[in-house]
Motif scaffolding. Structure first.
Motif, mmCIF file in Angstrom:
data_model
loop_
_atom_site.group_PDB
_atom_site.id
_atom_site.type_symbol
_atom_site.label_atom_id
_atom_site.label_comp_id
_atom_site.label_asym_id
_atom_site.label_seq_id
_atom_site.Cartn_x
_atom_site.Cartn_y
_atom_site.Cartn_z
ATOM 1 N N HIS A 103 0.622 -1.276 -0.023
ATOM 2 C CA HIS A 103 0.109 0.142 0.058
ATOM 3 C C HIS A 103 0.781 1.211 -0.066
ATOM 4 O O HIS A 103 0.576 2.261 -0.766
ATOM 5 C CB HIS A 103 -0.989 -0.045 1.228
ATOM 6 C CG HIS A 103 -2.194 -0.168 1.050
ATOM 7 N ND1 HIS A 103 -2.920 -1.397 0.694
ATOM 8 C CD2 HIS A 103 -3.318 0.831 0.745
ATOM 9 C CE1 HIS A 103 -4.254 -1.184 0.763
ATOM 10 N NE2 HIS A 103 -4.351 0.383 0.530
ATOM 11 N N TRP A 104 1.737 1.409 0.889
ATOM 12 C CA TRP A 104 2.615 2.424 1.010
ATOM 13 C C TRP A 104 3.681 2.784 -0.054
ATOM 14 O O TRP A 104 3.869 3.984 -0.555
ATOM 15 C CB TRP A 104 3.357 2.358 2.404
ATOM 16 C CG TRP A 104 2.550 2.533 3.429
ATOM 17 C CD1 TRP A 104 1.305 2.754 3.706
ATOM 18 C CD2 TRP A 104 3.008 2.236 4.907
ATOM 19 N NE1 TRP A 104 0.925 2.686 4.960
ATOM 20 C CE2 TRP A 104 2.000 2.387 5.555
ATOM 21 C CE3 TRP A 104 4.181 1.784 5.532
ATOM 22 C CZ2 TRP A 104 2.094 2.236 7.013
ATOM 23 C CZ3 TRP A 104 4.235 1.599 6.903
ATOM 24 C CH2 TRP A 104 3.218 1.683 7.654
ATOM 25 N N GLN A 107 1.721 4.751 -2.455
ATOM 26 C CA GLN A 107 1.402 6.176 -2.037
ATOM 27 C C GLN A 107 2.709 7.051 -2.083
ATOM 28 O O GLN A 107 2.213 8.288 -1.876
ATOM 29 C CB GLN A 107 0.773 6.036 -0.627
ATOM 30 C CG GLN A 107 -0.550 5.312 -0.601
ATOM 31 C CD GLN A 107 -1.087 5.262 0.813
ATOM 32 O OE1 GLN A 107 -0.289 5.261 1.904
ATOM 33 N NE2 GLN A 107 -2.371 4.731 0.814
ATOM 34 N N ILE A 115 1.780 8.571 3.812
ATOM 35 C CA ILE A 115 1.371 7.367 3.778
ATOM 36 C C ILE A 115 0.206 7.457 4.788
ATOM 37 O O ILE A 115 0.088 8.296 5.699
ATOM 38 C CB ILE A 115 2.322 6.232 4.061
ATOM 39 C CG1 ILE A 115 3.094 6.536 5.623
ATOM 40 C CG2 ILE A 115 3.223 6.085 3.051
ATOM 41 C CD1 ILE A 115 3.936 5.529 6.200
ATOM 42 N N ASP A 178 -7.624 3.538 0.223
ATOM 43 C CA ASP A 178 -6.219 4.051 0.745
ATOM 44 C C ASP A 178 -5.554 3.709 1.876
ATOM 45 O O ASP A 178 -4.540 3.966 2.035
ATOM 46 C CB ASP A 178 -6.387 5.855 0.390
ATOM 47 C CG ASP A 178 -6.892 6.152 -0.941
ATOM 48 O OD1 ASP A 178 -6.376 5.599 -1.874
ATOM 49 O OD2 ASP A 178 -7.621 7.305 -0.812
#
Length: 188
Positions: A103-104, A107, A115, A178
């Motif tokens: 995920h990070w 981002q 993040i 997100d």
């Protein structure tokens, strides 16, 4: 009347008409939104976390990693500092760290980015890093921290300080797509 009283008195007619005042509360659907902490991160810190996970998963060891990590989880469950039971396994912690990285990584694409640090990530990191420290200290375990571990420490400390901020100034309402570990409703 003094100068400040004149400038700031409510009798000056500077009130906002009722029709222009914002409503008391903004409502966000719980199936699409949750809260998370905004934390600054650099791409090299995310890479360092990835290298740490790789080092953990690939280093030969005489210890059975899963039972060893499960013992640490049980020890932390008995610790008074953690009021919630940690219902997880070592494999789930590794999967959680892997999902955070994924995920990070999406981002942060420049020199520094933001993040979304999910609630509960502090406990996951405390467990995982404590486990790695015990592995590094064990004589019959060949695991050692990679040189980039200091960058992981910096990232985790930044996340922990965002959580420990008394006024929750870094807490935000964020779409679940997100936030790591969150699943938004299908139609979002």
């Amino acid at each position: 009347m003094g100068l400040f009283e004149t400038l700031f008195s409510s009798s000056t007619g500077d009130t906002v008409p009722q029709a222009q005042q914002p409503s008391q509360h903004e409502i966000f659907p719980e199936d699409k939104y949750n809260v998370a902490y905004a934390v600054a991160a650099r791409p090299e810190e995310i890479r360092a976390l990835e290298h740490l996970l790789e080092a953990d998963q690939t280093s030969p060891t005489a210890l059975e990693a899963e039972p060893f990590l499960q013992d640490i989880i049980e020890d932390m469950e008995r610790d008074r500092e953690y009021s919630l039971r940690l219902r997880t396994s070592g494999e789930e912690i590794v999967d959680d760290i892997r999902e955070l990285i994924e995920h990070w990584d999406n981002q942060v694409d420049e020199q520094i980015g933001t993040i979304w640090w999910p609630i509960g990530a502090d406990t996951t990191f405390r467990l995982y890093l404590h486990y790695l420290e015990l592995r590094a200290d064990a004589e019959d375990d060949q695991f050692s921290f990679p040189e980039s571990a200091g960058q992981v420490h910096t990232l985790v400390q930044r996340g922990l300080s965002a959580i420990e901020d008394d006024d929750d100034s870094k807490l935000a309402v964020v779409h679940k797509r997100d936030i790591p570990w969150e699943e938004p409703a299908e139609d979002s």
